[in-house]
Write a protein that holds these residues in place. Structure first.
Motif, PDB file in Angstrom:
ATOM      1  N   PRO A  94       1.073  -1.151   0.404  1.00  0.00           N
ATOM      2  CA  PRO A  94      -0.147   0.006  -0.100  1.00  0.00           C
ATOM      3  C   PRO A  94       0.548   1.135   0.089  1.00  0.00           C
ATOM      4  CG  PRO A  94      -0.178  -1.365   2.100  1.00  0.00           C
ATOM      5  CD  PRO A  94       1.118  -1.905   1.192  1.00  0.00           C
ATOM      6  N   LEU A  95       0.540   2.388  -0.308  1.00  0.00           N
ATOM      7  CA  LEU A  95       1.047   3.430  -0.562  1.00  0.00           C
ATOM      8  C   LEU A  95      -0.034   4.093   0.892  1.00  0.00           C
ATOM      9  CD1 LEU A  95       0.573   5.076  -3.829  1.00  0.00           C
ATOM     10  CD2 LEU A  95       2.414   4.284  -3.018  1.00  0.00           C
ATOM     11  N   ARG A  96       0.400   4.959   1.537  1.00  0.00           N
ATOM     12  CA  ARG A  96       0.397   5.472   2.970  1.00  0.00           C
ATOM     13  C   ARG A  96       0.166   6.998   3.263  1.00  0.00           C
ATOM     14  NH1 ARG A  96       3.242   0.416   6.447  1.00  0.00           N
ATOM     15  NH2 ARG A  96       1.382  -0.947   5.949  1.00  0.00           N
ATOM     16  N   ASP A  97      -0.793   7.567   3.976  1.00  0.00           N
ATOM     17  CA  ASP A  97      -0.742   8.905   3.887  1.00  0.00           C
ATOM     18  C   ASP A  97      -0.001   9.978   4.369  1.00  0.00           C
ATOM     19  OD1 ASP A  97      -1.376  11.290   4.813  1.00  0.00           O
ATOM     20  OD2 ASP A  97      -2.893  10.790   6.192  1.00  0.00           O
ATOM     21  N   GLY A  98       1.491  10.425   4.230  1.00  0.00           N
ATOM     22  CA  GLY A  98       2.406  10.924   4.049  1.00  0.00           C
ATOM     23  C   GLY A  98       3.569  10.367   3.925  1.00  0.00           C
ATOM     24  N   ASP A  99       3.128   9.650   2.914  1.00  0.00           N
ATOM     25  CA  ASP A  99       4.669   8.815   2.258  1.00  0.00           C
ATOM     26  C   ASP A  99       5.260   9.797   1.338  1.00  0.00           C
ATOM     27  OD1 ASP A  99       4.912   5.997   3.424  1.00  0.00           O
ATOM     28  OD2 ASP A  99       3.034   4.946   1.236  1.00  0.00           O
ATOM     29  N   LEU A 100       6.125   9.746   0.557  1.00  0.00           N
ATOM     30  CA  LEU A 100       6.629  10.260  -0.199  1.00  0.00           C
ATOM     31  C   LEU A 100       6.814   9.384  -1.221  1.00  0.00           C
ATOM     32  CD1 LEU A 100       8.478  12.982  -1.522  1.00  0.00           C
ATOM     33  CD2 LEU A 100      10.721  11.274  -0.231  1.00  0.00           C
ATOM     34  N   VAL A 101       6.621   9.161  -2.266  1.00  0.00           N
ATOM     35  CA  VAL A 101       6.249   8.335  -3.453  1.00  0.00           C
ATOM     36  C   VAL A 101       7.554   8.790  -4.435  1.00  0.00           C
ATOM     37  CG1 VAL A 101       5.088   7.317  -4.625  1.00  0.00           C
ATOM     38  CG2 VAL A 101       4.217   7.638  -2.841  1.00  0.00           C
ATOM     39  N   THR A 102       8.017   7.515  -4.867  1.00  0.00           N
ATOM     40  CA  THR A 102       9.240   7.896  -6.362  1.00  0.00           C
ATOM     41  C   THR A 102       8.664   7.319  -7.040  1.00  0.00           C
ATOM     42  OG1 THR A 102      10.692   8.526  -4.430  1.00  0.00           O
ATOM     43  CG2 THR A 102      11.741   7.789  -6.893  1.00  0.00           C
ATOM     44  N   ARG A 103       8.166   7.515  -8.184  1.00  0.00           N
ATOM     45  CA  ARG A 103       8.167   7.133  -9.838  1.00  0.00           C
ATOM     46  C   ARG A 103       9.766   6.813 -10.675  1.00  0.00           C
ATOM     47  NH1 ARG A 103       3.649  10.019 -12.105  1.00  0.00           N
ATOM     48  NH2 ARG A 103       5.380  10.083 -13.283  1.00  0.00           N
ATOM     49  N   ARG A 104       9.706   5.518 -11.075  1.00  0.00           N
ATOM     50  CA  ARG A 104      10.399   5.761 -11.711  1.00  0.00           C
ATOM     51  C   ARG A 104      10.288   4.387 -13.231  1.00  0.00           C
ATOM     52  NH1 ARG A 104      13.406   4.404  -7.329  1.00  0.00           N
ATOM     53  NH2 ARG A 104      14.948   5.298  -6.350  1.00  0.00           N
ATOM     54  N   SER A 105      10.952   6.019 -14.151  1.00  0.00           N
ATOM     55  CA  SER A 105       9.839   5.658 -15.691  1.00  0.00           C
ATOM     56  C   SER A 105      10.800   5.106 -16.810  1.00  0.00           C
ATOM     57  CB  SER A 105       8.821   5.972 -16.307  1.00  0.00           C
ATOM     58  OG  SER A 105       7.894   6.940 -14.712  1.00  0.00           O
ATOM     59  N   ARG A 106      10.638   3.921 -17.253  1.00  0.00           N
ATOM     60  CA  ARG A 106      11.863   4.162 -18.782  1.00  0.00           C
ATOM     61  C   ARG A 106      10.689   3.533 -20.306  1.00  0.00           C
ATOM     62  NH1 ARG A 106      12.771  -1.342 -20.562  1.00  0.00           N
ATOM     63  NH2 ARG A 106      12.080  -1.858 -18.175  1.00  0.00           N
ATOM     64  N   ILE A 107      10.959   4.112 -21.272  1.00  0.00           N
ATOM     65  CA  ILE A 107      10.566   3.895 -22.323  1.00  0.00           C
ATOM     66  C   ILE A 107      11.066   2.221 -22.599  1.00  0.00           C
ATOM     67  CG2 ILE A 107       9.719   4.059 -24.945  1.00  0.00           C
ATOM     68  CD1 ILE A 107       9.005   6.315 -22.927  1.00  0.00           C
ATOM     69  N   GLY A 108       9.659   1.910 -22.540  1.00  0.00           N
ATOM     70  CA  GLY A 108      10.363  -0.233 -23.276  1.00  0.00           C
ATOM     71  C   GLY A 108       9.907  -0.545 -24.005  1.00  0.00           C
ATOM     72  N   ASP A 109       9.447   0.176 -25.064  1.00  0.00           N
ATOM     73  CA  ASP A 109       9.162   0.144 -26.904  1.00  0.00           C
ATOM     74  C   ASP A 109       8.781   0.818 -27.325  1.00  0.00           C
ATOM     75  OD1 ASP A 109      10.104  -1.872 -28.790  1.00  0.00           O
ATOM     76  OD2 ASP A 109       8.148  -3.588 -28.143  1.00  0.00           O
ATOM     77  N   VAL A 110       8.310   0.558 -28.398  1.00  0.00           N
ATOM     78  CA  VAL A 110       7.692   1.932 -29.422  1.00  0.00           C
ATOM     79  C   VAL A 110       6.889   0.923 -30.726  1.00  0.00           C
ATOM     80  CG1 VAL A 110       7.446   3.793 -30.782  1.00  0.00           C
ATOM     81  CG2 VAL A 110       8.797   3.822 -28.555  1.00  0.00           C
ATOM     82  N   THR A 111       6.591   0.350 -31.512  1.00  0.00           N
ATOM     83  CA  THR A 111       6.567  -0.333 -32.256  1.00  0.00           C
ATOM     84  C   THR A 111       5.146   0.620 -33.611  1.00  0.00           C
ATOM     85  OG1 THR A 111       3.850  -1.516 -30.933  1.00  0.00           O
ATOM     86  CG2 THR A 111       6.853  -2.171 -31.205  1.00  0.00           C
ATOM     87  N   ALA A 112       4.920  -0.043 -34.740  1.00  0.00           N
ATOM     88  CA  ALA A 112       5.052   1.293 -35.255  1.00  0.00           C
ATOM     89  C   ALA A 112       3.318  -0.287 -36.174  1.00  0.00           C
ATOM     90  CB  ALA A 112       4.455   1.568 -36.435  1.00  0.00           C
ATOM     91  N   LYS A 113       1.870   0.230 -36.319  1.00  0.00           N
ATOM     92  CA  LYS A 113       0.661  -1.453 -36.502  1.00  0.00           C
ATOM     93  C   LYS A 113       0.243  -0.124 -38.186  1.00  0.00           C
ATOM     94  CE  LYS A 113       1.364  -3.839 -32.878  1.00  0.00           C
ATOM     95  NZ  LYS A 113       0.241  -4.310 -31.771  1.00  0.00           N
TER      96      LYS A 113
END
Length: 278
Positions: A94-113
Motif C-alpha cells: 500500500p501507499l500510505r498517508d504521508g508517504d514520499l513516493v518515487t516513480r522511476r519510468s523507462r520507455i520499454g518499446d515503440v512499435t508501429a502498426k
C-alpha cells in the motif's frame, strides 16, 4: 513516420516524486466512493498512484489537444491523437498517508502498426513506484497514437450484457471526468471540452478516461478477491463516452483469476482485463 528514429527513445528514463497527502486521499475517495475496495485507515485506495507526480508543463508548452507537446521523455510520435490503450499493474504494497513516493519510468518499446483508422504507434512505458518501505507498485502503461480520422464510425447494435459475480453502476457525468482531470492534472481536452471532442476529434461525447475505468476494474477485482495485492492486465476495446451510467463488472474464473470489464449503456465492452491475487 520514422519508426527507427522513434525507437531510439527505448531505454530512456526519468524519475519523479510526490507526497501522498490527506487531501489527495480524501479527494480521490470522494470522487470514486462507494466504488473502491475497502482498505485500512491511513492507506491510500488502489490506483491513487495515477494522481501522483503528473507531468506539469507551462501553458506555452501544450499542444492543441491540451497535452504537453511530444518530445523529451516520450518520443515525438508524428500522429496527433493520443489515447490510453491499456497496460498491466501489480499492486504489491500500500501507499500510505504521508508517504514520499518515487516513480522511476523507462520507455520499454515503440512499435508501429496499421489499424482500421490508419497508422498507429504504440509506446510502452514501464514504471516502478517506491516508498521508504520498498517497492509498492510495478506497472506497464501502453499509449497509442493515431491519425486525425473520425473516431465515431458506424453505430453498433447493442450487445447482450454479460453475467458477473459483482457489478457496480457508475454515473459517467461531466463532473466525474472534470474531477479526475483535476486530480491528475490532465489537460487533455477530450475529457472536458464538449465542442472540441465532438467537433475536432469526432467522438459522440466527452471521453471517459482510461485510468478511470482501470481504477474501477482494479478496485472491483480486489473487492471480489478480498485482497489488495493483485496483478491486473487490461486493454481498451472502444471509447466510453459520458452521458449516462456504465457498468463495472467482475467474475471469478475456474483458474482462480478474476475477469473484469466495463460495459457501456448499450451492453458493449469498453475495457476488459484479468486480475490475479498475488
Amino acid at each position: 513516420m520514422d519508426i527507427e528514429h522513434l525507437r531510439t527513445w527505448i531505454g530512456r528514463t526519468e524519475e519523479a516524486s510526490d507526497l501522498v497527502t490527506p487531501r489527495l486521499i480524501a479527494s480521490f475517495t470522494a470522487t470514486f466512493a462507494p466504488h473502491l475496495a475497502p482498505c485500512p485507515a491511513g492507506d491510500a485506495p488502489l490506483a491513487l498512484h495515477w494522481c501522483l507526480a503528473p507531468p506539469i508543463a507551462p501553458m506555452s508548452a501544450l499542444g492543441p489537444d491540451g497535452h504537453p507537446a511530444k518530445g523529451g521523455f516520450l518520443p515525438p510520435v508524428p500522429l496527433p491523437r493520443r489515447m490510453w490503450a491499456g497496460g498491466s499493474i501489480e499492486a504489491l504494497a500500500p501507499l500510505r498517508d504521508g508517504d514520499l513516493v518515487t516513480r522511476r519510468s523507462r520507455i520499454g518499446d515503440v512499435t508501429a502498426k496499421d489499424g482500421r483508422s490508419g497508422a498507429l504507434c504504440f509506446v510502452a512505458v514501464h514504471h516502478e513506484v517506491e516508498t521508504s518501505r520498498g517497492l509498492a507498485l510495478r506497472e506497464r502503461h501502453d499509449i497509442v497514437y493515431r491519425e486525425a480520422t473520425s473516431a465515431a464510425g458506424a453505430p453498433l447494435a447493442p450487445a447482450e450484457p454479460q453475467p458477473a459475480d459483482l457489478e457496480w453502476e457508475v454515473e459517467a457525468g461531466p463532473v466525474l471526468l472534470f474531477r479526475y482531470s483535476a486530480l491528475t492534472f490532465n489537460g487533455h481536452r477530450i475529457h472536458y471540452d464538449q465542442p472540441y471532442v465532438t467537433g475536432e476529434e469526432r467522438y459522440d461525447g466527452l471521453v471517459v478516461h482510461g485510468p478511470i475505468q482501470a481504477t474501477l476494474m482494479l478496485n472491483i477485482a480486489a473487492t471480489l478477491a478480498g485482497s489488495l495485492r493483485l496483478k491486473l492486465d487490461y486493454r481498451g476495446l472502444s471509447p466510453l463516452t459520458s452521458g449516462g451510467a456504465f457498468l463495472v463488472k467482475a467474475r471469478r474464473q475456474d483458474d482462480g483469476t478474476i475477469r473484469t470489464w466495463t460495459e457501456g449503456a448499450d451492453g458493449r465492452l469498453r475495457m476488459e482485463g484479468t486480475a490475479r491475487p498475488l
